[in-house]
Design a protein around this motif. Structure first.
Motif, PDB file in Angstrom:
ATOM      1  N   LEU A   1      24.635  28.913 -22.909  1.00 43.52           N
ATOM      2  CA  LEU A   1      23.296  29.481 -23.099  1.00 43.52           C
ATOM      3  C   LEU A   1      22.969  30.525 -22.033  1.00 43.52           C
ATOM      4  O   LEU A   1      22.305  31.527 -22.328  1.00 43.52           O
ATOM      5  CB  LEU A   1      22.253  28.371 -23.121  1.00 43.52           C
ATOM      6  N   THR A   2      23.442  30.325 -20.810  1.00 46.47           N
ATOM      7  CA  THR A   2      23.232  31.311 -19.753  1.00 46.47           C
ATOM      8  C   THR A   2      23.936  32.616 -20.088  1.00 46.47           C
ATOM      9  O   THR A   2      23.370  33.699 -19.923  1.00 46.47           O
ATOM     10  CB  THR A   2      23.736  30.764 -18.396  1.00 46.47           C
ATOM     11  N   VAL A   3      25.175  32.520 -20.559  1.00 45.30           N
ATOM     12  CA  VAL A   3      25.932  33.716 -20.949  1.00 45.30           C
ATOM     13  C   VAL A   3      25.254  34.409 -22.128  1.00 45.30           C
ATOM     14  O   VAL A   3      25.106  35.636 -22.135  1.00 45.30           O
ATOM     15  CB  VAL A   3      27.398  33.351 -21.273  1.00 45.30           C
ATOM     16  N   CYS A   4      24.811  33.629 -23.114  1.00 48.97           N
ATOM     17  CA  CYS A   4      24.123  34.222 -24.274  1.00 48.97           C
ATOM     18  C   CYS A   4      22.833  34.907 -23.856  1.00 48.97           C
ATOM     19  O   CYS A   4      22.502  35.984 -24.351  1.00 48.97           O
ATOM     20  CB  CYS A   4      23.829  33.151 -25.325  1.00 48.97           C
ATOM     21  N   ASP A   5      22.104  34.297 -22.928  1.00 42.53           N
ATOM     22  CA  ASP A   5      20.855  34.887 -22.452  1.00 42.53           C
ATOM     23  C   ASP A   5      21.120  36.178 -21.697  1.00 42.53           C
ATOM     24  O   ASP A   5      20.447  37.177 -21.916  1.00 42.53           O
ATOM     25  CB  ASP A   5      20.115  33.888 -21.564  1.00 42.53           C
ATOM     26  N   TYR A   6      22.109  36.186 -20.818  1.00 34.93           N
ATOM     27  CA  TYR A   6      22.417  37.394 -20.056  1.00 34.93           C
ATOM     28  C   TYR A   6      22.901  38.523 -20.962  1.00 34.93           C
ATOM     29  O   TYR A   6      22.536  39.671 -20.779  1.00 34.93           O
ATOM     30  CB  TYR A   6      23.459  37.110 -18.975  1.00 34.93           C
ATOM     31  N   CYS A   7      23.728  38.172 -21.938  1.00 31.46           N
ATOM     32  CA  CYS A   7      24.310  39.190 -22.823  1.00 31.46           C
ATOM     33  C   CYS A   7      23.433  39.510 -24.025  1.00 31.46           C
ATOM     34  O   CYS A   7      23.810  40.347 -24.845  1.00 31.46           O
ATOM     35  CB  CYS A   7      25.684  38.730 -23.308  1.00 31.46           C
ATOM     36  N   ASN A   8      22.272  38.851 -24.147  1.00 26.56           N
ATOM     37  CA  ASN A   8      21.381  39.042 -25.295  1.00 26.56           C
ATOM     38  C   ASN A   8      22.100  38.758 -26.607  1.00 26.56           C
ATOM     39  O   ASN A   8      21.976  39.497 -27.575  1.00 26.56           O
ATOM     40  CB  ASN A   8      20.780  40.450 -25.304  1.00 26.56           C
ATOM     41  N   LEU A   9      22.857  37.664 -26.637  1.00 32.53           N
ATOM     42  CA  LEU A   9      23.615  37.279 -27.829  1.00 32.53           C
ATOM     43  C   LEU A   9      22.936  36.121 -28.532  1.00 32.53           C
ATOM     44  O   LEU A   9      22.310  35.276 -27.888  1.00 32.53           O
ATOM     45  CB  LEU A   9      25.036  36.848 -27.438  1.00 32.53           C
ATOM     46  N   ASP A  10      23.089  36.071 -29.821  1.00 34.38           N
ATOM     47  CA  ASP A  10      22.621  34.938 -30.610  1.00 34.38           C
ATOM     48  C   ASP A  10      23.573  33.773 -30.349  1.00 34.38           C
ATOM     49  O   ASP A  10      24.786  33.934 -30.479  1.00 34.38           O
ATOM     50  CB  ASP A  10      22.628  35.315 -32.095  1.00 34.38           C
TER      51      ASP A  10
ATOM     52  N   ARG B   1      29.145  42.618 -18.476  1.00 33.30           N
ATOM     53  CA  ARG B   1      28.363  43.803 -18.864  1.00 33.30           C
ATOM     54  C   ARG B   1      28.868  44.463 -20.137  1.00 33.30           C
ATOM     55  O   ARG B   1      28.083  44.961 -20.927  1.00 33.30           O
ATOM     56  CB  ARG B   1      28.344  44.816 -17.731  1.00 33.30           C
ATOM     57  N   ARG B   2      30.140  44.463 -20.353  1.00 32.20           N
ATOM     58  CA  ARG B   2      30.660  45.132 -21.556  1.00 32.20           C
ATOM     59  C   ARG B   2      30.338  44.372 -22.835  1.00 32.20           C
ATOM     60  O   ARG B   2      30.483  44.900 -23.924  1.00 32.20           O
ATOM     61  CB  ARG B   2      32.159  45.388 -21.443  1.00 32.20           C
ATOM     62  N   HIS B   3      29.902  43.112 -22.700  1.00 28.96           N
ATOM     63  CA  HIS B   3      29.548  42.304 -23.867  1.00 28.96           C
ATOM     64  C   HIS B   3      28.048  42.248 -24.108  1.00 28.96           C
ATOM     65  O   HIS B   3      27.606  41.602 -25.052  1.00 28.96           O
ATOM     66  CB  HIS B   3      30.080  40.877 -23.696  1.00 28.96           C
ATOM     67  N   ARG B   4      27.262  42.897 -23.265  1.00 27.78           N
ATOM     68  CA  ARG B   4      25.808  42.862 -23.400  1.00 27.78           C
ATOM     69  C   ARG B   4      25.344  43.670 -24.596  1.00 27.78           C
ATOM     70  O   ARG B   4      25.921  44.693 -24.952  1.00 27.78           O
ATOM     71  CB  ARG B   4      25.128  43.406 -22.146  1.00 27.78           C
ATOM     72  N   ARG B   5      24.273  43.190 -25.209  1.00 30.79           N
ATOM     73  CA  ARG B   5      23.623  43.889 -26.314  1.00 30.79           C
ATOM     74  C   ARG B   5      22.238  44.308 -25.855  1.00 30.79           C
ATOM     75  O   ARG B   5      21.611  43.611 -25.061  1.00 30.79           O
ATOM     76  CB  ARG B   5      23.475  42.966 -27.527  1.00 30.79           C
ATOM     77  N   LEU B   6      21.765  45.419 -26.352  1.00 31.68           N
ATOM     78  CA  LEU B   6      20.419  45.866 -26.027  1.00 31.68           C
ATOM     79  C   LEU B   6      19.410  45.056 -26.820  1.00 31.68           C
ATOM     80  O   LEU B   6      19.615  44.762 -28.000  1.00 31.68           O
ATOM     81  CB  LEU B   6      20.257  47.350 -26.345  1.00 31.68           C
ATOM     82  N   ARG B   7      18.329  44.685 -26.186  1.00 30.09           N
ATOM     83  CA  ARG B   7      17.276  43.951 -26.890  1.00 30.09           C
ATOM     84  C   ARG B   7      16.552  44.882 -27.849  1.00 30.09           C
ATOM     85  O   ARG B   7      16.344  46.049 -27.566  1.00 30.09           O
ATOM     86  CB  ARG B   7      16.273  43.375 -25.898  1.00 30.09           C
ATOM     87  N   GLY B   8      16.159  44.343 -28.991  1.00 34.39           N
ATOM     88  CA  GLY B   8      15.373  45.108 -29.939  1.00 34.39           C
ATOM     89  C   GLY B   8      16.170  45.860 -30.982  1.00 34.39           C
ATOM     90  O   GLY B   8      15.614  46.363 -31.948  1.00 34.39           O
TER      91      GLY B   8
END
Length: 124
Positions: free
Chosen positions: A30-39, A108-115
């Motif tokens: 959940l921490t990784v999903c939160d940081y990366c903005n992943l479902d 960082r390379r796995h992060r998604r932009l919010r919105g």
């Protein structure tokens, strides 16, 4: 891969037969999903090694140090009773149980932009 599949894969790869460490692994996912903005129901498979290695580090730390946090001592001065703690990037409580700067750099390379539109999860 969803979070339950990720949990089972990490447990299988670490050869954990019991549910003793499920909470640690679930929190880390959940921490990784939160940081990366992943479902949490659509996690890329490529993040499994990161989660596995980070969970292994936490499990090993707790096996040696117990559930508490024991910082390393750099020096003890007996004359006036001062203790200097050795705080480096790798041995702080935040970097052991959370995401350190090097962990964030790797994610960082796995992060998604919010919105923005969420990617379609491919169930393979």
């Amino acid at each position: 891969m969803n979070r339950k599949e990720m949990l089972q894969t990490v447990k299988q790869n670490l050869r954990l037969g019991t549910e003793d460490h499920d909470l640690i692994i679930s929190d880390l996912i959940l921490t990784v999903c939160d940081y990366c903005n992943l479902d949490p129901d659509c996690i890329p498979d490529i993040l499994e090694p990161f989660v596995r290695k980070k969970a292994k580090g936490i499990i090993d730390y707790e096996a040696v140090e117990g559930n508490g946090y024991n910082p390393e001592i750099a020096s003890i001065k007996e004359g006036d009773g001062s203790i200097t703690w050795a705080q480096t990037e790798g041995n702080t409580k935040a970097s052991i149980y959370g995401l350190s700067e090097s962990d964030k750099a790797g994610l960082r390379r796995h992060r998604r932009l919010r919105g923005y539109a969420k990617p379609v999860c491919k169930n393979v």
